[in-house]
Design a protein around this motif. Structure first.
Motif, PDB file in Angstrom:
ATOM      1  N   VAL A   1       2.634  13.166   7.951  1.00 19.91           N
ATOM      2  CA  VAL A   1       2.649  12.432   9.187  1.00 19.91           C
ATOM      3  C   VAL A   1       2.099  11.020   9.214  1.00 19.91           C
ATOM      4  O   VAL A   1       2.934   9.944   9.573  1.00 19.91           O
ATOM      5  CB  VAL A   1       2.067  13.219  10.464  1.00 19.91           C
ATOM      6  CG1 VAL A   1       2.030  12.401  11.484  1.00 19.91           C
ATOM      7  CG2 VAL A   1       2.831  14.511  10.566  1.00 19.91           C
ATOM      8  N   ALA A   2       0.849  10.875   8.576  1.00 16.21           N
ATOM      9  CA  ALA A   2       0.473   9.326   8.441  1.00 16.21           C
ATOM     10  C   ALA A   2       1.329   8.585   7.437  1.00 16.21           C
ATOM     11  O   ALA A   2       1.867   7.475   7.884  1.00 16.21           O
ATOM     12  CB  ALA A   2      -0.902   9.836   7.801  1.00 16.21           C
ATOM     13  N   LEU A   3       2.016   9.111   6.352  1.00 13.53           N
ATOM     14  CA  LEU A   3       3.019   8.199   5.714  1.00 13.53           C
ATOM     15  C   LEU A   3       4.281   8.110   6.346  1.00 13.53           C
ATOM     16  O   LEU A   3       4.856   6.958   6.201  1.00 13.53           O
ATOM     17  CB  LEU A   3       3.274   9.103   4.318  1.00 13.53           C
ATOM     18  CG  LEU A   3       1.995   9.114   3.162  1.00 13.53           C
ATOM     19  CD1 LEU A   3       2.221  10.105   2.206  1.00 13.53           C
ATOM     20  CD2 LEU A   3       1.663   7.728   2.719  1.00 13.53           C
ATOM     21  N   ALA A   4       4.579   8.899   7.165  1.00 13.05           N
ATOM     22  CA  ALA A   4       5.850   8.591   8.051  1.00 13.05           C
ATOM     23  C   ALA A   4       5.483   7.534   8.948  1.00 13.05           C
ATOM     24  O   ALA A   4       6.513   6.588   9.121  1.00 13.05           O
ATOM     25  CB  ALA A   4       6.323   9.916   8.543  1.00 13.05           C
ATOM     26  N   LEU A   5       4.511   7.513   9.587  1.00  8.28           N
ATOM     27  CA  LEU A   5       4.273   6.628  10.445  1.00  8.28           C
ATOM     28  C   LEU A   5       4.095   5.053   9.653  1.00  8.28           C
ATOM     29  O   LEU A   5       4.590   4.090  10.050  1.00  8.28           O
ATOM     30  CB  LEU A   5       2.871   6.709  11.258  1.00  8.28           C
ATOM     31  CG  LEU A   5       2.925   7.998  12.221  1.00  8.28           C
ATOM     32  CD1 LEU A   5       1.655   8.371  12.728  1.00  8.28           C
ATOM     33  CD2 LEU A   5       3.812   7.608  13.471  1.00  8.28           C
TER      34      LEU A   5
ATOM     35  N   LEU B   1       0.925  -1.295   0.106  1.00  6.06           N
ATOM     36  CA  LEU B   1       0.050  -0.079  -0.080  1.00  6.06           C
ATOM     37  C   LEU B   1       0.843   1.304  -0.009  1.00  6.06           C
ATOM     38  O   LEU B   1       0.569   2.172  -0.867  1.00  6.06           O
ATOM     39  CB  LEU B   1      -1.016  -0.074   0.990  1.00  6.06           C
ATOM     40  CG  LEU B   1      -1.945  -1.098   1.296  1.00  6.06           C
ATOM     41  CD1 LEU B   1      -2.758  -0.930   2.472  1.00  6.06           C
ATOM     42  CD2 LEU B   1      -3.118  -1.003   0.111  1.00  6.06           C
ATOM     43  N   LEU B   2       1.911   1.320   0.779  1.00  3.08           N
ATOM     44  CA  LEU B   2       2.777   2.320   0.816  1.00  3.08           C
ATOM     45  C   LEU B   2       3.360   2.565  -0.371  1.00  3.08           C
ATOM     46  O   LEU B   2       3.800   3.838  -1.006  1.00  3.08           O
ATOM     47  CB  LEU B   2       3.772   2.065   1.874  1.00  3.08           C
ATOM     48  CG  LEU B   2       4.927   3.585   2.113  1.00  3.08           C
ATOM     49  CD1 LEU B   2       4.081   4.626   2.326  1.00  3.08           C
ATOM     50  CD2 LEU B   2       5.654   3.104   3.117  1.00  3.08           C
ATOM     51  N   ALA B   3       3.736   1.568  -1.130  1.00  2.08           N
ATOM     52  CA  ALA B   3       4.563   1.430  -2.363  1.00  2.08           C
ATOM     53  C   ALA B   3       3.546   2.164  -3.647  1.00  2.08           C
ATOM     54  O   ALA B   3       4.082   2.800  -4.397  1.00  2.08           O
ATOM     55  CB  ALA B   3       5.058   0.028  -3.000  1.00  2.08           C
TER      56      ALA B   3
ATOM     57  N   LEU C   1      12.498   5.653   3.396  1.00  2.00           N
ATOM     58  CA  LEU C   1      11.107   6.740   3.223  1.00  2.00           C
ATOM     59  C   LEU C   1      10.606   7.214   4.484  1.00  2.00           C
ATOM     60  O   LEU C   1      10.055   8.404   4.314  1.00  2.00           O
ATOM     61  CB  LEU C   1      10.021   5.491   2.683  1.00  2.00           C
ATOM     62  CG  LEU C   1      10.033   5.053   1.088  1.00  2.00           C
ATOM     63  CD1 LEU C   1       9.266   4.026   1.041  1.00  2.00           C
ATOM     64  CD2 LEU C   1       9.998   6.253   0.425  1.00  2.00           C
ATOM     65  N   ALA C   2      10.967   6.624   5.688  1.00  2.00           N
ATOM     66  CA  ALA C   2      10.595   7.163   6.781  1.00  2.00           C
ATOM     67  C   ALA C   2      11.161   8.430   6.942  1.00  2.00           C
ATOM     68  O   ALA C   2      10.898   9.627   7.303  1.00  2.00           O
ATOM     69  CB  ALA C   2      10.926   6.440   8.066  1.00  2.00           C
ATOM     70  N   LEU C   3      12.600   8.661   6.555  1.00  2.00           N
ATOM     71  CA  LEU C   3      13.475   9.786   6.589  1.00  2.00           C
ATOM     72  C   LEU C   3      12.949  10.861   5.707  1.00  2.00           C
ATOM     73  O   LEU C   3      12.743  12.033   6.011  1.00  2.00           O
ATOM     74  CB  LEU C   3      14.663   9.512   6.230  1.00  2.00           C
ATOM     75  CG  LEU C   3      15.451   8.694   7.604  1.00  2.00           C
ATOM     76  CD1 LEU C   3      16.829   7.954   7.203  1.00  2.00           C
ATOM     77  CD2 LEU C   3      15.758   9.500   8.879  1.00  2.00           C
TER      78      LEU C   3
ATOM     79  N   LEU D   1      10.671  -1.089  -1.671  1.00  2.00           N
ATOM     80  CA  LEU D   1       9.814  -1.883  -0.803  1.00  2.00           C
ATOM     81  C   LEU D   1       9.395  -3.267  -1.305  1.00  2.00           C
ATOM     82  O   LEU D   1       9.202  -4.184  -0.666  1.00  2.00           O
ATOM     83  CB  LEU D   1       8.529  -0.966  -0.352  1.00  2.00           C
ATOM     84  CG  LEU D   1       8.612   0.177   0.536  1.00  2.00           C
ATOM     85  CD1 LEU D   1       7.447   1.036   0.495  1.00  2.00           C
ATOM     86  CD2 LEU D   1       9.180  -0.349   2.054  1.00  2.00           C
ATOM     87  N   ILE D   2       9.046  -3.080  -2.676  1.00  2.00           N
ATOM     88  CA  ILE D   2       8.590  -4.168  -3.335  1.00  2.00           C
ATOM     89  C   ILE D   2       9.624  -5.265  -3.388  1.00  2.00           C
ATOM     90  O   ILE D   2       9.538  -6.672  -3.060  1.00  2.00           O
ATOM     91  CB  ILE D   2       7.944  -3.996  -4.740  1.00  2.00           C
ATOM     92  CG1 ILE D   2       6.811  -3.040  -4.436  1.00  2.00           C
ATOM     93  CG2 ILE D   2       7.704  -5.195  -5.420  1.00  2.00           C
ATOM     94  CD1 ILE D   2       5.705  -3.683  -3.545  1.00  2.00           C
ATOM     95  N   VAL D   3      10.845  -5.053  -3.707  1.00  2.00           N
ATOM     96  CA  VAL D   3      11.906  -5.967  -4.176  1.00  2.00           C
ATOM     97  C   VAL D   3      12.285  -6.284  -2.472  1.00  2.00           C
ATOM     98  O   VAL D   3      12.703  -7.488  -2.394  1.00  2.00           O
ATOM     99  CB  VAL D   3      13.188  -5.398  -4.815  1.00  2.00           C
ATOM    100  CG1 VAL D   3      14.285  -6.323  -4.822  1.00  2.00           C
ATOM    101  CG2 VAL D   3      12.797  -5.022  -6.076  1.00  2.00           C
ATOM    102  N   GLY D   4      12.208  -5.606  -1.495  1.00  2.00           N
ATOM    103  CA  GLY D   4      12.188  -6.180  -0.321  1.00  2.00           C
ATOM    104  C   GLY D   4      11.704  -7.260   0.337  1.00  2.00           C
ATOM    105  O   GLY D   4      11.932  -7.733   1.212  1.00  2.00           O
ATOM    106  N   ASN D   5      10.571  -7.579  -0.442  1.00  2.00           N
ATOM    107  CA  ASN D   5       9.670  -8.800  -0.233  1.00  2.00           C
ATOM    108  C   ASN D   5      10.685 -10.015  -0.327  1.00  2.00           C
ATOM    109  O   ASN D   5      10.558 -11.167   0.448  1.00  2.00           O
ATOM    110  CB  ASN D   5       8.629  -9.096  -1.307  1.00  2.00           C
ATOM    111  CG  ASN D   5       7.549  -8.053  -0.882  1.00  2.00           C
ATOM    112  OD1 ASN D   5       7.263  -7.629   0.266  1.00  2.00           O
ATOM    113  ND2 ASN D   5       6.674  -7.751  -1.953  1.00  2.00           N
ATOM    114  N   TRP D   6      11.678  -9.803  -1.250  1.00  2.00           N
ATOM    115  CA  TRP D   6      12.642 -11.087  -1.498  1.00  2.00           C
ATOM    116  C   TRP D   6      13.983 -10.871  -0.800  1.00  2.00           C
ATOM    117  O   TRP D   6      14.827 -11.838  -0.584  1.00  2.00           O
ATOM    118  CB  TRP D   6      12.801 -11.506  -2.967  1.00  2.00           C
ATOM    119  CG  TRP D   6      11.336 -11.585  -3.478  1.00  2.00           C
ATOM    120  CD1 TRP D   6      10.940 -12.996  -3.563  1.00  2.00           C
ATOM    121  CD2 TRP D   6      10.381 -10.924  -4.280  1.00  2.00           C
ATOM    122  NE1 TRP D   6       9.688 -13.173  -3.947  1.00  2.00           N
ATOM    123  CE2 TRP D   6       9.355 -11.739  -4.560  1.00  2.00           C
ATOM    124  CE3 TRP D   6      10.473  -9.602  -4.415  1.00  2.00           C
ATOM    125  CZ2 TRP D   6       8.358 -11.483  -5.316  1.00  2.00           C
ATOM    126  CZ3 TRP D   6       9.136  -9.256  -5.169  1.00  2.00           C
ATOM    127  CH2 TRP D   6       8.134 -10.047  -5.406  1.00  2.00           C
TER     128      TRP D   6
END
Length: 116
Positions: free
Chosen positions: A99-103, A11-13, A75-77, A58-63
């Protein structure tokens, strides 16, 4: 935890891809809005590219777990920087979605670390 990471990061991606694409293509309304926050027009596509790269990470981070951690942390930064930009421009109300996206980015980071 891994399934929760997949849901949150996907969802974030999607949000980052949409926002990043709008910035890279220099949509006029967005460039003007960011100009009001003090962001130079020449930096808007760069910020968009960072969002797109974060989404891909994020997506490649699944693997590749380490990449998912790095992308969520980056992304948080990114969104913390966006919050600071909004607040410096006196746009506290406009910083609420950021703020919501940072969280959500921090949640993705925690979920990925816990699922390693």
């Amino acid at each position: 935890m891994f399934i929760a990471y997949i849901v949150v990061s996907s969802l974030l991606a999607l949000v980052c891809l949409a926002s990043g694409t709008a910035k890279v293509t220099r949509q006029q309304a967005l460039v003007e809005q960011m100009g009001g926050l003090g962001v130079a027009a020449k930096h808007v596509p760069v910020l968009g590219a960072l969002l797109i790269l974060g989404a891909i990470g994020l997506i490649v981070g699944n693997w590749v777990g380490a990449l998912g951690v790095a992308a969520a942390g980056a992304l948080a930064l990114y969104f913390i920087g966006a919050i600071i930009t909004h607040l410096r421009a006196g746009d506290a109300k406009g910083s609420v979605p950021t703020v919501a996206l940072a969280l959500v980015s921090v949640v993705a980071l925690v979920l990925r670390v816990l699922s390693l």
